[in-house]
Design a protein around this motif. Structure first.
Motif, PDB file in Angstrom:
ATOM      1  N   THR A 141       0.830  -1.200   0.000  1.00 54.52           N
ATOM      2  CA  THR A 141       0.000   0.000   0.000  1.00 54.52           C
ATOM      3  C   THR A 141       0.867   1.253   0.000  1.00 54.52           C
ATOM      4  OG1 THR A 141      -0.108  -0.156   2.408  1.00 54.52           O
ATOM      5  CG2 THR A 141      -1.907  -1.129   1.164  1.00 54.52           C
ATOM      6  N   ASP A 142       2.112   1.119   0.424  1.00 56.14           N
ATOM      7  CA  ASP A 142       3.040   2.250   0.444  1.00 56.14           C
ATOM      8  C   ASP A 142       4.209   1.908  -0.459  1.00 56.14           C
ATOM      9  OD1 ASP A 142       4.802   4.299   1.005  1.00 56.14           O
ATOM     10  OD2 ASP A 142       5.430   3.465   2.928  1.00 56.14           O
ATOM     11  N   PHE A 143       4.259   2.474  -1.642  1.00 58.69           N
ATOM     12  CA  PHE A 143       5.272   2.089  -2.603  1.00 58.69           C
ATOM     13  C   PHE A 143       6.659   2.630  -2.258  1.00 58.69           C
ATOM     14  CE2 PHE A 143       1.498   1.086  -4.955  1.00 58.69           C
ATOM     15  CZ  PHE A 143       1.856  -0.061  -5.637  1.00 58.69           C
ATOM     16  N   SER A 144       6.778   3.500  -1.261  1.00 52.21           N
ATOM     17  CA  SER A 144       8.106   3.898  -0.803  1.00 52.21           C
ATOM     18  C   SER A 144       8.745   2.771  -0.004  1.00 52.21           C
ATOM     19  CB  SER A 144       8.024   5.160   0.074  1.00 52.21           C
ATOM     20  OG  SER A 144       7.489   4.841   1.342  1.00 52.21           O
ATOM     21  N   ARG A 145       7.915   1.839   0.528  1.00 53.80           N
ATOM     22  CA  ARG A 145       8.371   0.671   1.278  1.00 53.80           C
ATOM     23  C   ARG A 145       9.201   1.044   2.502  1.00 53.80           C
ATOM     24  NH1 ARG A 145      10.012  -3.691  -3.404  1.00 53.80           N
ATOM     25  NH2 ARG A 145       8.316  -3.192  -4.805  1.00 53.80           N
ATOM     26  N   ARG A 146       8.947   2.187   3.069  1.00 56.61           N
ATOM     27  CA  ARG A 146       9.731   2.602   4.221  1.00 56.61           C
ATOM     28  C   ARG A 146       8.880   2.894   5.451  1.00 56.61           C
ATOM     29  NH1 ARG A 146      12.512   5.204  -0.083  1.00 56.61           N
ATOM     30  NH2 ARG A 146      14.664   4.521  -0.251  1.00 56.61           N
ATOM     31  N   LYS A 147       7.608   3.121   5.264  1.00 55.59           N
ATOM     32  CA  LYS A 147       6.789   3.609   6.370  1.00 55.59           C
ATOM     33  C   LYS A 147       6.155   2.499   7.195  1.00 55.59           C
ATOM     34  CE  LYS A 147       5.665   7.930   3.976  1.00 55.59           C
ATOM     35  NZ  LYS A 147       4.586   8.749   3.405  1.00 55.59           N
ATOM     36  N   LYS A 148       5.799   1.398   6.547  1.00 56.65           N
ATOM     37  CA  LYS A 148       5.054   0.363   7.242  1.00 56.65           C
ATOM     38  C   LYS A 148       6.008  -0.668   7.841  1.00 56.65           C
ATOM     39  CE  LYS A 148       0.874  -2.385   6.532  1.00 56.65           C
ATOM     40  NZ  LYS A 148      -0.126  -2.804   5.539  1.00 56.65           N
ATOM     41  N   THR A 149       5.783  -1.018   9.102  1.00 59.02           N
ATOM     42  CA  THR A 149       6.638  -1.997   9.769  1.00 59.02           C
ATOM     43  C   THR A 149       5.794  -2.835  10.710  1.00 59.02           C
ATOM     44  OG1 THR A 149       8.597  -2.295  11.171  1.00 59.02           O
ATOM     45  CG2 THR A 149       7.238  -0.346  11.600  1.00 59.02           C
ATOM     46  N   LEU A 207      13.200  -6.268  15.930  1.00 59.23           N
ATOM     47  CA  LEU A 207      14.038  -6.329  14.738  1.00 59.23           C
ATOM     48  C   LEU A 207      15.468  -6.722  15.094  1.00 59.23           C
ATOM     49  CD1 LEU A 207      13.772  -5.914  11.686  1.00 59.23           C
ATOM     50  CD2 LEU A 207      14.484  -3.543  12.020  1.00 59.23           C
ATOM     51  N   GLN A 208      15.972  -6.223  16.225  1.00 60.34           N
ATOM     52  CA  GLN A 208      17.299  -6.598  16.687  1.00 60.34           C
ATOM     53  C   GLN A 208      17.349  -8.077  17.051  1.00 60.34           C
ATOM     54  OE1 GLN A 208      19.507  -4.168  15.549  1.00 60.34           O
ATOM     55  NE2 GLN A 208      20.587  -4.737  17.427  1.00 60.34           N
ATOM     56  N   LEU A 209      16.294  -8.562  17.689  1.00 60.93           N
ATOM     57  CA  LEU A 209      16.218  -9.978  18.036  1.00 60.93           C
ATOM     58  C   LEU A 209      16.204 -10.828  16.769  1.00 60.93           C
ATOM     59  CD1 LEU A 209      15.819 -12.366  19.943  1.00 60.93           C
ATOM     60  CD2 LEU A 209      13.369 -11.810  20.026  1.00 60.93           C
ATOM     61  N   ALA A 256      -2.688 -13.894  10.483  1.00 64.96           N
ATOM     62  CA  ALA A 256      -2.307 -15.075  11.269  1.00 64.96           C
ATOM     63  C   ALA A 256      -0.807 -15.302  11.215  1.00 64.96           C
ATOM     64  CB  ALA A 256      -3.046 -16.305  10.751  1.00 64.96           C
ATOM     65  N   GLU A 257      -0.211 -15.110  10.042  1.00 67.14           N
ATOM     66  CA  GLU A 257       1.238 -15.277   9.891  1.00 67.14           C
ATOM     67  C   GLU A 257       1.989 -14.200  10.668  1.00 67.14           C
ATOM     68  OE1 GLU A 257       1.424 -17.303   5.447  1.00 67.14           O
ATOM     69  OE2 GLU A 257       1.202 -15.136   5.648  1.00 67.14           O
ATOM     70  N   GLN A 258       1.462 -12.993  10.642  1.00 67.78           N
ATOM     71  CA  GLN A 258       2.078 -11.918  11.416  1.00 67.78           C
ATOM     72  C   GLN A 258       2.058 -12.248  12.901  1.00 67.78           C
ATOM     73  OE1 GLN A 258      -0.238  -8.505  10.286  1.00 67.78           O
ATOM     74  NE2 GLN A 258       1.020  -8.056   8.491  1.00 67.78           N
ATOM     75  N   GLN A 259       0.911 -12.697  13.381  1.00 70.65           N
ATOM     76  CA  GLN A 259       0.787 -13.014  14.802  1.00 70.65           C
ATOM     77  C   GLN A 259       1.681 -14.184  15.193  1.00 70.65           C
ATOM     78  OE1 GLN A 259      -0.752 -11.077  17.028  1.00 70.65           O
ATOM     79  NE2 GLN A 259      -1.039  -9.764  15.228  1.00 70.65           N
ATOM     80  N   GLN A 260       1.854 -15.138  14.281  1.00 68.15           N
ATOM     81  CA  GLN A 260       2.726 -16.268  14.584  1.00 68.15           C
ATOM     82  C   GLN A 260       4.177 -15.820  14.736  1.00 68.15           C
ATOM     83  OE1 GLN A 260       3.582 -19.437  11.591  1.00 68.15           O
ATOM     84  NE2 GLN A 260       2.938 -20.833  13.210  1.00 68.15           N
ATOM     85  N   LEU A 261       4.632 -14.932  13.848  1.00 70.07           N
ATOM     86  CA  LEU A 261       5.995 -14.425  13.958  1.00 70.07           C
ATOM     87  C   LEU A 261       6.185 -13.673  15.266  1.00 70.07           C
ATOM     88  CD1 LEU A 261       8.823 -13.853  12.850  1.00 70.07           C
ATOM     89  CD2 LEU A 261       7.862 -11.866  11.657  1.00 70.07           C
ATOM     90  N   ASN A 296      10.811  -8.295   7.965  1.00 73.02           N
ATOM     91  CA  ASN A 296       9.977  -7.215   8.496  1.00 73.02           C
ATOM     92  C   ASN A 296       9.113  -6.621   7.390  1.00 73.02           C
ATOM     93  OD1 ASN A 296       8.997  -5.349  10.423  1.00 73.02           O
ATOM     94  ND2 ASN A 296      10.553  -3.865   9.845  1.00 73.02           N
ATOM     95  N   HIS A 297       9.721  -6.393   6.229  1.00 77.34           N
ATOM     96  CA  HIS A 297       8.981  -5.840   5.098  1.00 77.34           C
ATOM     97  C   HIS A 297       7.937  -6.836   4.585  1.00 77.34           C
ATOM     98  CE1 HIS A 297       8.192  -3.852   1.258  1.00 77.34           C
ATOM     99  NE2 HIS A 297       8.362  -5.031   0.690  1.00 77.34           N
ATOM    100  N   TYR A 298       8.362  -8.080   4.411  1.00 78.54           N
ATOM    101  CA  TYR A 298       7.446  -9.096   3.888  1.00 78.54           C
ATOM    102  C   TYR A 298       6.234  -9.279   4.787  1.00 78.54           C
ATOM    103  CZ  TYR A 298       5.337 -13.603   3.240  1.00 78.54           C
ATOM    104  OH  TYR A 298       4.404 -14.592   3.091  1.00 78.54           O
ATOM    105  N   THR A 299       6.475  -9.422   6.085  1.00 77.00           N
ATOM    106  CA  THR A 299       5.348  -9.679   6.993  1.00 77.00           C
ATOM    107  C   THR A 299       4.441  -8.466   7.124  1.00 77.00           C
ATOM    108  OG1 THR A 299       6.808  -9.176   8.869  1.00 77.00           O
ATOM    109  CG2 THR A 299       6.471 -11.488   8.327  1.00 77.00           C
ATOM    110  N   ALA A 300       5.000  -7.258   7.036  1.00 74.76           N
ATOM    111  CA  ALA A 300       4.182  -6.054   7.136  1.00 74.76           C
ATOM    112  C   ALA A 300       3.266  -5.891   5.930  1.00 74.76           C
ATOM    113  CB  ALA A 300       5.070  -4.822   7.287  1.00 74.76           C
TER     114      ALA A 300
END
Length: 202
Positions: free
Chosen positions: A46-54, A61-63, A100-105, A90-94
């Motif tokens: 939804t955000d083609f800059s691919r920088r805002k959504k996480t 992210l450090q873990l 469900a996949e997000q919650q599993q991660l 982080n990008h793929y899951t966002a």
């Protein structure tokens, strides 16, 4: 070729097929239905800059970065950190994974951190390598308070790391052998003559 490099277009079926082929080429420990779900879940960001959504916080992210380094460390070729696998996940899951996949991660990362604090009274990132491996091995075997669901979550996390790594430029061109335009067909090789496995060009 990384997941984010695949073209955005109207041909969703071709894109899903390419994603499934990429996952299978990496030898991921996923069922056919899981691979289909992985491929089908992808949609244009939804955000083609691919920088805002996480999806992940800076601590998560450090873990994830540390876990990636444990799964695919730097040797004579770049490891998961150099390939930016933690940022890829982080990008793929966002943008692409289902809720469900997000919650599993998130649950898997939470269980790893909770396990470290329960077993060693420390954050995972402050543990020694031996302690980190001890904890992850227990999770892999569903022991010491870890469940089969935790084991499954770790398996999926490892699959994402492997997928992100072997579809990255370092993974495809330095860890694997790569030719943009392969030469002629030769059907009979001695195993010792093959060397490294070949990255596939889709």
């Amino acid at each position: 070729m990384n997941l984010s490099a695949l073209p955005y277009g109207s041909d969703g079926i071709a894109r899903r097929t390419a994603l499934k082929q990429l996952a299978l080429a990496c030898g991921l420990a996923l069922s056919a239905s899981s691979l289909s779900a992985l491929a089908a879940s992808f949609s244009a960001p939804t955000d083609f800059s691919r920088r805002k959504k996480t999806l992940l916080s800076s601590d998560q992210l450090q873990l994830l970065r540390e876990l990636g380094d444990i799964i695919i460390p730097t040797t004579d070729t770049p490891g998961a950190i150099a390939a930016g696998v933690h940022d890829f996940i982080n990008h793929y899951t966002a943008y692409c994974a289902s809720s469900a996949e997000q919650q599993q991660l998130l649950a898997t990362l939470g269980r790893i951190e909770a396990g470290a604090r329960s077993e060693f009274n420390k954050a995972f990132l402050t543990l020694t390598k031996a302690q980190q491996l001890q904890l992850l091995n227990a999770m892999e075997q569903a022991q010491n308070g870890f469940s089969q669901a935790d084991r499954k979550g770790l398996k999926q996390l490892k699959a994402l790391v492997v997928f992100g790594y072997y579809t990255s430029e370092p993974g495809a061109t330095q860890e694997l052998a790569y030719l943009a335009i392969p030469g002629g067909y030769k059907g009979n090789f001695k195993l010792k003559e093959i060397g490294r496995a070949w990255a596939l060009n889709f």
